[in-house]
Design a protein around this motif. Structure first.
Motif, PDB file in Angstrom:
ATOM      1  N   TRP A   1       0.947  -1.313   0.071  1.00  0.00           N
ATOM      2  CA  TRP A   1      -0.105  -0.018   0.109  1.00  0.00           C
ATOM      3  C   TRP A   1       0.798   1.235   0.161  1.00  0.00           C
ATOM      4  O   TRP A   1       0.529   2.327  -0.724  1.00  0.00           O
ATOM      5  N   ALA A   2       1.946   1.266   0.841  1.00  0.00           N
ATOM      6  CA  ALA A   2       2.745   2.346   0.938  1.00  0.00           C
ATOM      7  C   ALA A   2       3.455   2.566  -0.302  1.00  0.00           C
ATOM      8  O   ALA A   2       3.674   3.828  -0.881  1.00  0.00           O
TER       9      ALA A   2
ATOM     10  N   TYR B   1       3.897   6.587   0.033  1.00  0.00           N
ATOM     11  CA  TYR B   1       4.727   6.624   1.381  1.00  0.00           C
ATOM     12  C   TYR B   1       5.757   5.705   1.547  1.00  0.00           C
ATOM     13  O   TYR B   1       6.026   4.750   0.790  1.00  0.00           O
ATOM     14  N   SER B   2       6.474   5.936   2.329  1.00  0.00           N
ATOM     15  CA  SER B   2       7.676   5.201   2.624  1.00  0.00           C
ATOM     16  C   SER B   2       7.246   3.868   3.263  1.00  0.00           C
ATOM     17  O   SER B   2       6.396   4.078   4.168  1.00  0.00           O
ATOM     18  N   HIS B   3       7.918   3.017   3.300  1.00  0.00           N
ATOM     19  CA  HIS B   3       7.510   1.498   4.143  1.00  0.00           C
ATOM     20  C   HIS B   3       7.680   1.878   5.340  1.00  0.00           C
ATOM     21  O   HIS B   3       6.651   1.473   6.342  1.00  0.00           O
ATOM     22  N   ALA B   4       8.782   2.308   5.933  1.00  0.00           N
ATOM     23  CA  ALA B   4       8.945   2.554   7.293  1.00  0.00           C
ATOM     24  C   ALA B   4       7.855   3.470   7.742  1.00  0.00           C
ATOM     25  O   ALA B   4       7.383   3.205   8.959  1.00  0.00           O
ATOM     26  N   TYR B   5       7.464   4.574   7.081  1.00  0.00           N
ATOM     27  CA  TYR B   5       6.534   5.425   7.632  1.00  0.00           C
ATOM     28  C   TYR B   5       5.222   4.787   7.750  1.00  0.00           C
ATOM     29  O   TYR B   5       4.483   4.995   8.824  1.00  0.00           O
ATOM     30  N   ALA B   6       4.778   3.993   6.936  1.00  0.00           N
ATOM     31  CA  ALA B   6       3.696   3.145   7.036  1.00  0.00           C
ATOM     32  C   ALA B   6       3.572   2.326   7.955  1.00  0.00           C
ATOM     33  O   ALA B   6       2.460   2.116   8.736  1.00  0.00           O
TER      34      ALA B   6
ATOM     35  N   TYR C   1       0.496   7.005  15.506  1.00  0.00           N
ATOM     36  CA  TYR C   1       0.176   8.119  15.716  1.00  0.00           C
ATOM     37  C   TYR C   1      -1.083   8.626  15.156  1.00  0.00           C
ATOM     38  O   TYR C   1      -1.464   9.765  15.151  1.00  0.00           O
ATOM     39  N   TYR C   2      -1.739   7.710  14.625  1.00  0.00           N
ATOM     40  CA  TYR C   2      -3.093   7.980  13.978  1.00  0.00           C
ATOM     41  C   TYR C   2      -4.410   6.920  14.826  1.00  0.00           C
ATOM     42  O   TYR C   2      -4.004   5.815  14.455  1.00  0.00           O
TER      43      TYR C   2
END
Length: 167
Positions: free
Chosen positions: A20-21, A26-31, A38-39
């Motif tokens: 999905w990232a 998005y970066s994989h690490a962020y996702a 944080y959500y």
């Protein structure tokens, strides 16, 4: 016949956060590491996929419903479109802004803040007052905008005239 682990209970396809990232930018690490923490309304996995071997072979990946991830897709501006006749026109920056229906300051701000993103003028030069551009080149530049946010230029697609600048 073994069932596909990527199918949920109603036979809808499931995706990993890595897939999905990559799809949404998005970066994989962020996702994987930031978004679930944080959500507070970030969706929980639909199921967990085991590793590659019969005995597990690793942690596997969590599988998510893409529809549940949709609200977390990055918001980017909608691409502008022009008719074939308008694509052939030679326009100023403000003239192009009128063609796509935005305020002329949007383009003059790009000229002031990021002049390297502008294509060459029709006479092959860089920007000058009342310079004329090919509408098709400006449309390509406009639709390549990465959207708001810190580090957004890292997400900007490569523009054809940048390669000529490096040679």
């Amino acid at each position: 016949m073994p069932s596909d682990p990527r199918r949920g209970p109603e036979e809808r396809p499931l995706v990993t956060l890595k897939e999905w990232a990559a799809e949404v930018g998005y970066s994989h690490a962020y996702a994987v590491h930031v978004m679930p923490r944080y959500y507070p309304d970030f969706p929980r996995p639909e199921r967990y996929r085991t590793g590659m071997s019969e005995k597990g072979g690793g942690g596997g990946s969590a599988l998510y419903d893409p529809a549940a991830l949709e609200p977390f897709r990055p918001r980017r501006p909608d691409p502008a479109e022009l008719s074939a006749a308008d694509l052939e026109r030679e326009v100023t920056l403000v003239g192009f802004a009128k063609l796509i229906g935005v305020d002329g300051r949007s383009l003059t701000q790009i000229k002031d803040d990021r002049p390297d993103t502008l294509p060459d003028t029709v006479d092959g030069r860089r920007w000058y007052p009342r310079a004329r551009y090919r509408a098709a080149d400006l449309l390509l530049m406009w639709n390549a905008r990465p959207g708001p946010g810190r580090g957004s230029d890292k997400r900007r697609a490569e523009l054809p005239w940048w390669a000529a600048d490096r040679e």
